[in-house]
Design an enzyme around this catalytic site. Structure first.
Site, PDB file in Angstrom:
ATOM      1  N   LYS A  42       0.860  -1.182   0.000  1.00 25.89           N
ATOM      2  CA  LYS A  42       0.000   0.000   0.000  1.00 25.89           C
ATOM      3  C   LYS A  42       0.895   1.231   0.000  1.00 25.89           C
ATOM      4  O   LYS A  42       1.751   1.388   0.873  1.00 25.89           O
ATOM      5  CB  LYS A  42      -0.897   0.009   1.238  1.00 25.89           C
ATOM      6  CG  LYS A  42      -1.669   1.313   1.453  1.00 25.89           C
ATOM      7  CD  LYS A  42      -2.435   1.278   2.767  1.00 25.89           C
ATOM      8  CE  LYS A  42      -3.058   2.627   3.089  1.00 25.89           C
ATOM      9  NZ  LYS A  42      -3.786   2.607   4.392  1.00 25.89           N
ATOM     10  N   ASP A  66       0.755   5.243   0.290  1.00 27.90           N
ATOM     11  CA  ASP A  66      -0.051   6.392   0.683  1.00 27.90           C
ATOM     12  C   ASP A  66       0.456   7.647  -0.027  1.00 27.90           C
ATOM     13  O   ASP A  66       1.370   7.567  -0.859  1.00 27.90           O
ATOM     14  CB  ASP A  66       0.004   6.524   2.206  1.00 27.90           C
ATOM     15  CG  ASP A  66      -1.276   7.096   2.789  1.00 27.90           C
ATOM     16  OD1 ASP A  66      -2.002   7.824   2.074  1.00 27.90           O
ATOM     17  OD2 ASP A  66      -1.569   6.838   3.971  1.00 27.90           O
ATOM     18  N   ARG A  80      -7.732   3.577  -2.982  1.00 31.57           N
ATOM     19  CA  ARG A  80      -8.597   4.281  -2.058  1.00 31.57           C
ATOM     20  C   ARG A  80      -9.203   5.475  -2.781  1.00 31.57           C
ATOM     21  O   ARG A  80      -8.495   6.312  -3.316  1.00 31.57           O
ATOM     22  CB  ARG A  80      -7.801   4.754  -0.853  1.00 31.57           C
ATOM     23  CG  ARG A  80      -7.519   3.674   0.189  1.00 31.57           C
ATOM     24  CD  ARG A  80      -8.731   3.406   1.049  1.00 31.57           C
ATOM     25  NE  ARG A  80      -9.256   4.664   1.563  1.00 31.57           N
ATOM     26  CZ  ARG A  80      -8.683   5.396   2.507  1.00 31.57           C
ATOM     27  NH1 ARG A  80      -7.570   4.977   3.065  1.00 31.57           N
ATOM     28  NH2 ARG A  80      -9.214   6.536   2.877  1.00 31.57           N
ATOM     29  N   ASP A 101     -10.318   8.354   4.887  1.00 29.86           N
ATOM     30  CA  ASP A 101     -10.122   7.229   5.796  1.00 29.86           C
ATOM     31  C   ASP A 101     -11.423   6.916   6.535  1.00 29.86           C
ATOM     32  O   ASP A 101     -12.138   7.820   6.961  1.00 29.86           O
ATOM     33  CB  ASP A 101      -9.081   7.574   6.857  1.00 29.86           C
ATOM     34  CG  ASP A 101      -7.678   7.667   6.306  1.00 29.86           C
ATOM     35  OD1 ASP A 101      -7.479   7.409   5.119  1.00 29.86           O
ATOM     36  OD2 ASP A 101      -6.776   8.014   7.088  1.00 29.86           O
TER      37      ASP A 101
END
Length: 431
Positions: free
Chosen positions: A159, A161, A219, A223
């Site tokens: 992942k 970010d 994403r 969040d």
């Protein structure tokens, strides 16, 4: 994770190179399933105060043990992913990433080996910025070296970010380049990208064709937090934009509404069932983030619910949508791969956003949600676990359900191959 962050060193001209080599890793043919540390354990690093919760070798080993012993791996949860805060605050003398030595005394390769020895797959986190969201070293200026390091660790899922990445619009090219370096290692790694969340947050145009060419999942939005409000906010956002994102999901590339909350502090059992059911309709990655040592049995049952997982993992990979909303009741529908004895097949989730304090009786026809097969349909309640409860209904006949406040009813619906010519109104009731 997302945050407002200061300026970084501007990306060099090397990002302008030709990126002809796309991801093409053959992975994530169904939405990835696993465990991720962030939602429950965040950036807890004080192992003296919180020995069972800090991001550490011990936490990962304990979690790996429970994933196998308690049936999560058997249910399909195969990835164990460490999120932020595993790193040391500085790279080593050769410029390589390194784990925090006090929390990972044997190094990250030993952690990876332990996870693999359990039959699980190993995932890790980094950030396309100077620093991660937690303030640890990011990958900017080290893309190729870091890709090779993750291959050395035998990472199966990564992942990336986007904190500390300014100007943020350069992330698209940067993520593509890092994906190219991942490919060049020869190590198959599921690639989770976060630049869409940052682009959408800034209302910056997003090219989904480029995204799905280079990433296995991404994403889209903020969040998720440990609250019912956060859950429903994400559901509403996905419904609002569904016409523009659904067509981009499918085998190998998935929209990601973020982690499952079941078993943590905020959601009731029925709210957790709602999330699991809607995530199944959305063909979302199923990433638990909960303390598997303290989780209550009722939440474990939800996370391991066989039919909800089967809906989520349907091989057609079609993302579903919200098709009806009235009286604080929502209906979400997803088409599934048909079974031999029936025609078309669907999963239908009837969600209550009500606060009545009692199950709400709701009548709906299948025609109202776009199911108009002239031979009618068979259906049953997924949560009743009884294959003999199959009932027949025509498209214009009413199905009656009772939906608990902030809960859901999940139906599997099968098109009939024979015309039964019935005019009766069928019903099912769920307490």
């Amino acid at each position: 994770m997302m945050t407002s962050l200061p300026t970084i060193v501007v990306l060099g001209v090397f990002l302008l190179v030709q990126l002809a080599q796309a991801l093409n890793n053959g992975l994530a043919r169904t939405p990835p399933m696993g465990f991720m540390t962030w939602q429950r354990f965040r950036c807890i690093t004080d192992c003296h105060k919180y020995p069972d919760e800090c991001i550490s070798e011990r936490l990962i080993q304990r979690t790996a043990d429970k994933m196998v012993e308690d049936g999560y791996l058997k249910a399909g949860y195969e990835y164990l992913i460490i999120d932020d805060c595993w790193l040391a605050k500085e790279r080593d003398q050769d410029g390589k990433l390194q784990a925090d030595k006090s929390r990972f005394p044997n190094g990250m390769k030993a952690v990876s080996d332990y996870v693999h020895a359990k039959g699980l797959k190993f995932g890790i986190y980094e950030d396309y910025g100077n620093k991660t969201c937690g303030g640890y070293p990011g990958i900017l200026g080290h893309l190729k070296k870091d890709a090779e390091y993750f291959a050395y660790l035998e990472v199966d899922y990564i992942k990336i970010d986007g904190c500390y990445s300014v100007p943020f619009y350069e992330m698209e090219d940067g993520y593509k380049l890092f994906g190219k370096y991942l490919n060049e290692t020869g190590r198959p790694m599921v690639y989770s990208c976060s630049w869409p969340a940052y682009f959408n947050d800034a209302s910056y145009p997003l090219n989904y064709e480029i995204l799905k060419e280079h990433c296995n999942l991404w994403r889209n939005y903020d969040d998720i937090q440990d609250s019912y409000q956060s859950l429903t906010q994400i559901m509403d956002w996905f419904a609002l934009v569904q016409d523009s994102i659904i067509q981009h999901a499918g085998p190998g590339h998935w929209n990601d509404p973020d982690m499952l909350l079941a078993g943590n502090y905020a959601l009731t059992r029925d709210q957790a069932k709602m999330q699991m059911a809607v995530w199944a309709i959305l063909a979302a990655p199923l990433l638990m983030s909960v303390d598997l040592h303290t989780i209550k049995h009722e939440f474990k049952e939800i996370l391991q619910h066989k039919e909800l997982i089967e809906i989520n993992q349907d091989p057609w990979g079609l993302q579903g949508r919200r098709v009806l909303r009235e009286r604080q009741i929502e209906i979400w529908k997803r088409e599934l791969k048909p079974e031999d004895e029936y025609g078309s097949k669907y999963a239908v989730v009837i969600v209550s956003r009500r606060e009545d304090g009692t199950p709400y009786p709701y009548n709906v026809t299948l025609q109202a949600i776009g199911l108009t097969h002239p031979n009618g349909y068979y259906y049953r309640d997924v949560f009743k676990h009884n294959e003999t409860e199959l009932q027949y209904v025509q498209p214009k006949s009413f199905i009656t359900v009772r939906v608990v406040p902030q809960g859901c009813v999940v139906l599997k619906v099968f098109a009939s191959k024979e015309n039964k010519s019935e005019n009766t109104t069928n019903s099912t009731t769920t307490q």
